[in-house]
Scaffold this motif. Structure first.
Motif, PDB file in Angstrom:
ATOM      1  N   ALA A 173      43.715  32.114  41.021  1.00  0.00           N
ATOM      2  CA  ALA A 173      43.951  33.397  40.357  1.00  0.00           C
ATOM      3  C   ALA A 173      42.728  33.840  39.561  1.00  0.00           C
ATOM      4  CB  ALA A 173      45.170  33.298  39.448  1.00  0.00           C
ATOM      5  N   GLY A 174      42.067  32.899  38.893  1.00  0.00           N
ATOM      6  CA  GLY A 174      40.884  33.245  38.111  1.00  0.00           C
ATOM      7  C   GLY A 174      39.731  33.718  38.975  1.00  0.00           C
ATOM      8  N   LEU A 175      39.505  33.043  40.105  1.00  0.00           N
ATOM      9  CA  LEU A 175      38.435  33.461  41.008  1.00  0.00           C
ATOM     10  C   LEU A 175      38.736  34.829  41.618  1.00  0.00           C
ATOM     11  CD1 LEU A 175      37.497  30.164  42.898  1.00  0.00           C
ATOM     12  CD2 LEU A 175      36.436  31.162  40.860  1.00  0.00           C
ATOM     13  N   ALA A 176      39.996  35.065  41.968  1.00  0.00           N
ATOM     14  CA  ALA A 176      40.366  36.371  42.512  1.00  0.00           C
ATOM     15  C   ALA A 176      40.126  37.464  41.479  1.00  0.00           C
ATOM     16  CB  ALA A 176      41.828  36.365  42.955  1.00  0.00           C
ATOM     17  N   ALA A 177      40.521  37.202  40.233  1.00  0.00           N
ATOM     18  CA  ALA A 177      40.294  38.196  39.177  1.00  0.00           C
ATOM     19  C   ALA A 177      38.805  38.467  38.998  1.00  0.00           C
ATOM     20  CB  ALA A 177      40.916  37.709  37.874  1.00  0.00           C
ATOM     21  N   SER A 178      37.995  37.407  38.998  1.00  0.00           N
ATOM     22  CA  SER A 178      36.552  37.575  38.834  1.00  0.00           C
ATOM     23  C   SER A 178      35.964  38.390  39.977  1.00  0.00           C
ATOM     24  CB  SER A 178      35.874  36.208  38.752  1.00  0.00           C
ATOM     25  OG  SER A 178      34.477  36.340  38.602  1.00  0.00           O
ATOM     26  N   TYR A 179      36.407  38.109  41.201  1.00  0.00           N
ATOM     27  CA  TYR A 179      35.917  38.870  42.353  1.00  0.00           C
ATOM     28  C   TYR A 179      36.182  40.359  42.167  1.00  0.00           C
ATOM     29  CZ  TYR A 179      35.775  40.828  47.069  1.00  0.00           C
ATOM     30  OH  TYR A 179      35.501  41.627  48.153  1.00  0.00           O
ATOM     31  N   PHE A 180      37.389  40.718  41.774  1.00  0.00           N
ATOM     32  CA  PHE A 180      37.736  42.138  41.648  1.00  0.00           C
ATOM     33  C   PHE A 180      37.085  42.773  40.420  1.00  0.00           C
ATOM     34  CE2 PHE A 180      41.351  40.779  44.378  1.00  0.00           C
ATOM     35  CZ  PHE A 180      41.094  41.629  45.440  1.00  0.00           C
ATOM     36  N   LEU A 181      36.891  42.005  39.353  1.00  0.00           N
ATOM     37  CA  LEU A 181      36.149  42.526  38.206  1.00  0.00           C
ATOM     38  C   LEU A 181      34.703  42.821  38.602  1.00  0.00           C
ATOM     39  CD1 LEU A 181      37.442  40.147  35.373  1.00  0.00           C
ATOM     40  CD2 LEU A 181      37.918  42.599  35.569  1.00  0.00           C
ATOM     41  N   ARG A 182      34.114  41.908  39.375  1.00  0.00           N
ATOM     42  CA  ARG A 182      32.739  42.112  39.820  1.00  0.00           C
ATOM     43  C   ARG A 182      32.643  43.330  40.737  1.00  0.00           C
ATOM     44  NH1 ARG A 182      28.348  39.000  39.457  1.00  0.00           N
ATOM     45  NH2 ARG A 182      26.668  39.287  40.968  1.00  0.00           N
ATOM     46  N   GLN A 183      33.632  43.504  41.609  1.00  0.00           N
ATOM     47  CA  GLN A 183      33.653  44.671  42.492  1.00  0.00           C
ATOM     48  C   GLN A 183      33.671  45.975  41.700  1.00  0.00           C
ATOM     49  OE1 GLN A 183      32.749  43.275  45.543  1.00  0.00           O
ATOM     50  NE2 GLN A 183      34.195  44.683  46.483  1.00  0.00           N
ATOM     51  N   ARG A 184      34.287  45.945  40.540  1.00  0.00           N
ATOM     52  CA  ARG A 184      34.382  47.134  39.693  1.00  0.00           C
ATOM     53  C   ARG A 184      33.227  47.252  38.712  1.00  0.00           C
ATOM     54  NH1 ARG A 184      39.209  49.822  39.525  1.00  0.00           N
ATOM     55  NH2 ARG A 184      40.837  49.014  40.928  1.00  0.00           N
ATOM     56  N   GLY A 185      32.277  46.317  38.773  1.00  0.00           N
ATOM     57  CA  GLY A 185      31.113  46.376  37.893  1.00  0.00           C
ATOM     58  C   GLY A 185      31.417  46.059  36.443  1.00  0.00           C
ATOM     59  N   ILE A 186      32.447  45.257  36.199  1.00  0.00           N
ATOM     60  CA  ILE A 186      32.864  44.943  34.831  1.00  0.00           C
ATOM     61  C   ILE A 186      32.140  43.681  34.352  1.00  0.00           C
ATOM     62  CG2 ILE A 186      34.831  44.225  33.409  1.00  0.00           C
ATOM     63  CD1 ILE A 186      36.581  46.021  35.215  1.00  0.00           C
ATOM     64  N   ASP A 187      31.444  43.796  33.241  1.00  0.00           N
ATOM     65  CA  ASP A 187      30.676  42.695  32.663  1.00  0.00           C
ATOM     66  C   ASP A 187      31.633  41.614  32.157  1.00  0.00           C
ATOM     67  OD1 ASP A 187      28.662  41.161  31.471  1.00  0.00           O
ATOM     68  OD2 ASP A 187      28.735  42.326  29.599  1.00  0.00           O
ATOM     69  N   HIS A 188      31.565  40.428  32.757  1.00  0.00           N
ATOM     70  CA  HIS A 188      32.515  39.388  32.375  1.00  0.00           C
ATOM     71  C   HIS A 188      31.946  37.998  32.623  1.00  0.00           C
ATOM     72  CE1 HIS A 188      33.128  39.298  36.742  1.00  0.00           C
ATOM     73  NE2 HIS A 188      33.774  38.147  36.589  1.00  0.00           N
ATOM     74  N   LEU A 189      32.624  37.006  32.049  1.00  0.00           N
ATOM     75  CA  LEU A 189      32.358  35.601  32.315  1.00  0.00           C
ATOM     76  C   LEU A 189      33.674  34.919  32.675  1.00  0.00           C
ATOM     77  CD1 LEU A 189      29.996  34.460  29.399  1.00  0.00           C
ATOM     78  CD2 LEU A 189      29.363  34.848  31.781  1.00  0.00           C
ATOM     79  N   VAL A 190      33.569  33.828  33.435  1.00  0.00           N
ATOM     80  CA  VAL A 190      34.715  32.974  33.740  1.00  0.00           C
ATOM     81  C   VAL A 190      34.475  31.635  33.053  1.00  0.00           C
ATOM     82  CG1 VAL A 190      36.109  31.899  35.537  1.00  0.00           C
ATOM     83  CG2 VAL A 190      34.974  34.087  35.994  1.00  0.00           C
ATOM     84  N   LEU A 191      35.349  31.271  32.138  1.00  0.00           N
ATOM     85  CA  LEU A 191      35.228  30.008  31.408  1.00  0.00           C
ATOM     86  C   LEU A 191      36.202  29.003  32.014  1.00  0.00           C
ATOM     87  CD1 LEU A 191      35.187  31.440  27.758  1.00  0.00           C
ATOM     88  CD2 LEU A 191      33.263  31.132  29.344  1.00  0.00           C
ATOM     89  N   ASP A 192      35.671  27.900  32.508  1.00  0.00           N
ATOM     90  CA  ASP A 192      36.505  26.918  33.210  1.00  0.00           C
ATOM     91  C   ASP A 192      36.386  25.562  32.539  1.00  0.00           C
ATOM     92  OD1 ASP A 192      38.205  25.958  35.244  1.00  0.00           O
ATOM     93  OD2 ASP A 192      36.483  25.190  36.362  1.00  0.00           O
ATOM     94  N   ALA A 193      37.523  24.921  32.274  1.00  0.00           N
ATOM     95  CA  ALA A 193      37.531  23.638  31.578  1.00  0.00           C
ATOM     96  C   ALA A 193      37.156  22.466  32.481  1.00  0.00           C
ATOM     97  CB  ALA A 193      38.911  23.382  30.967  1.00  0.00           C
ATOM     98  N   ASN A 194      37.213  22.653  33.789  1.00  0.00           N
ATOM     99  CA  ASN A 194      36.959  21.542  34.716  1.00  0.00           C
ATOM    100  C   ASN A 194      35.463  21.257  34.860  1.00  0.00           C
ATOM    101  OD1 ASN A 194      39.606  20.684  35.917  1.00  0.00           O
ATOM    102  ND2 ASN A 194      39.738  22.903  36.231  1.00  0.00           N
ATOM    103  N   PRO A 195      35.123  20.030  35.252  1.00  0.00           N
ATOM    104  CA  PRO A 195      33.712  19.689  35.424  1.00  0.00           C
ATOM    105  C   PRO A 195      33.068  20.328  36.651  1.00  0.00           C
ATOM    106  CG  PRO A 195      35.095  17.846  36.063  1.00  0.00           C
ATOM    107  CD  PRO A 195      36.003  18.864  35.449  1.00  0.00           C
ATOM    108  N   GLY A 196      33.890  20.731  37.621  1.00  0.00           N
ATOM    109  CA  GLY A 196      33.361  21.335  38.839  1.00  0.00           C
ATOM    110  C   GLY A 196      34.369  22.299  39.429  1.00  0.00           C
ATOM    111  N   PRO A 197      34.013  22.982  40.518  1.00  0.00           N
ATOM    112  CA  PRO A 197      34.921  23.936  41.153  1.00  0.00           C
ATOM    113  C   PRO A 197      36.158  23.248  41.730  1.00  0.00           C
ATOM    114  CG  PRO A 197      32.648  24.247  41.906  1.00  0.00           C
ATOM    115  CD  PRO A 197      32.688  22.946  41.169  1.00  0.00           C
ATOM    116  N   GLY A 198      37.210  24.036  41.898  1.00  0.00           N
ATOM    117  CA  GLY A 198      38.405  23.518  42.556  1.00  0.00           C
ATOM    118  C   GLY A 198      39.677  23.680  41.773  1.00  0.00           C
TER     119      GLY A 198
END
Length: 355
Positions: free
Chosen positions: A14-39
């Protein structure tokens, strides 16, 4: 002081999907993830869980998810997410364990230790994996054997030759009983009768299930799992366990736990070596507590973007905050749709605030 337009907390589906669509709309954002790596949570799943075992991984936006195979899901899905993050240049920062989110005037303040981000909007996508739920039963602290939750399941070999009590009526209980049945002496108990599915689970059934769960979060009720609506089914790899009788439930639920087993209200006693709690998870939203988002019903009420029939992600008590990976979108079936709706809601909120 740099102020972001949005912060996404969590880099699962869900977070990656949100980031993708935010980026598509040109919205300045960051994704903060607690995990050590992707997944996301997938990297923590038990090694014996293959892609053939999972209920399916839905496609991320503009991408095709891996097909079923005998490969371990905790390797395949993280590889998929890793490639997706890099291909779409998503601004993921990790590891960042968010402690709390406060309101400061028109802004939201995201705190993680000594690090602070200020943002106009927030998309929370922390899912449930970090909040395994174990119900309390009298005597639970006296049990002298091993107790563990499915979140820490180490594989069937760990239980070989032991008497294992599996507690819970969801998909994880069914899957793990299927693995344990041939190697351990198992016993299954559930608080309510499990709901078995007769028909095939197609896309229409998936949408109907997501819609049913979404209705609860719109009303501010604590979210139910999507599996609680879809029902359970035995897969081919579980037929041998079924033949051995592992899906014959003990009725009713036991009343208390004793040092070497469990006891029923009528005095019956069963000795067990291990209690495996397949009792699900709760939403990981404690860091949002300072915002006061909970309704009197105990959940966080959500509403959809105006004009949209489905896809409720906006919190009723603070329209700056979107929840994805919560309720219906805690399943991969609804995650990408929720990400799209959240990005749309963020865009509209920013436009209204700037007008």
């Amino acid at each position: 002081m740099h102020v972001l337009d949005s912060v996404v907390i969590g880099a699962g589906q869900a977070g990656l999907a949100a980031s993708y669509f935010l980026r598509q709309r040109g919205i300045d954002h960051l994704v903060l993830d607690a995990n050590p790596g992707p997944g996301g949570a997938w990297q923590h799943r038990w090694p014996s869980l293959s892609m053939d075992d999972v209920h399916g991984v839905a496609d991320l936006p503009a991408s095709t998810a891996p097909d079923g195979s005998g490969r371990a899901a905790n390797l395949v899905v993280p590889d998929y997410f890793d490639g997706y993050e890099r291909w779409h240049h998503l601004p993921v920062v990790r590891p960042v364990n968010v402690d709390r989110v406060d309101s400061e005037g028109d802004l939201l303040v995201v705190r993680a230790g000594d690090r602070v981000w200020r943002t106009r909007t927030l998309v929370n996508a922390t899912g449930t994996w970090t909040r395994p739920f174990v119900p309390h039963y009298p005597g639970i602290g006296t049990f002298a054997g091993e107790q563990l939750h499915t979140a820490g399941y180490p594989g069937a070999d760990h239980f070989r030759g032991r008497r294992v009590l599996v507690v819970g009526g969801g998909a994880s209980a069914v899957q793990l009983l299927g693995e344990l049945g041939p190697v351990a002496d198992t016993m299954w108990v559930t608080r309510r009768p499990p709901v078995w599915r007769d028909a095939d689970f197609d896309s229409a059934a998936g949408l109907a299930a997501v819609t049913a769960v979404e209705e609860r979060v719109r009303r501010g009720l604590p979210p139910a799992s999507v599996v609680s609506v879809t029902g359970l089914a035995l897969r081919p790899q579980e037929q041998e366990a079924a033949r051995l009788g592992v899906y014959d439930r003990r009725l009713p639920m036991f009343e208390r736990i004793e040092p070497d087993g469990v006891r029923w209200a009528d005095g019956r006693f069963e000795p067990v070596d291990v209690i495996l709690w397949a009792t699900g998870f709760r939403p990981a939203v404690d860091h949002l507590a300072p915002l006061g988002l909970r309704s009197p019903e105990g959940g966080i009420a959500l509403v959809p973007v105006p004009g949209n029939v489905q896809g409720a992600t906006t919190t009723v008590r603070d329209p700056r905050v979107q929840l994805v990976g919560y309720g219906p979108s805690a399943s991969t079936v609804g995650a990408s749709r929720a990400g799209r709706q959240a990005a749309l809601a963020v865009s509209r909120h920013l436009a209204a605030a700037a007008a």
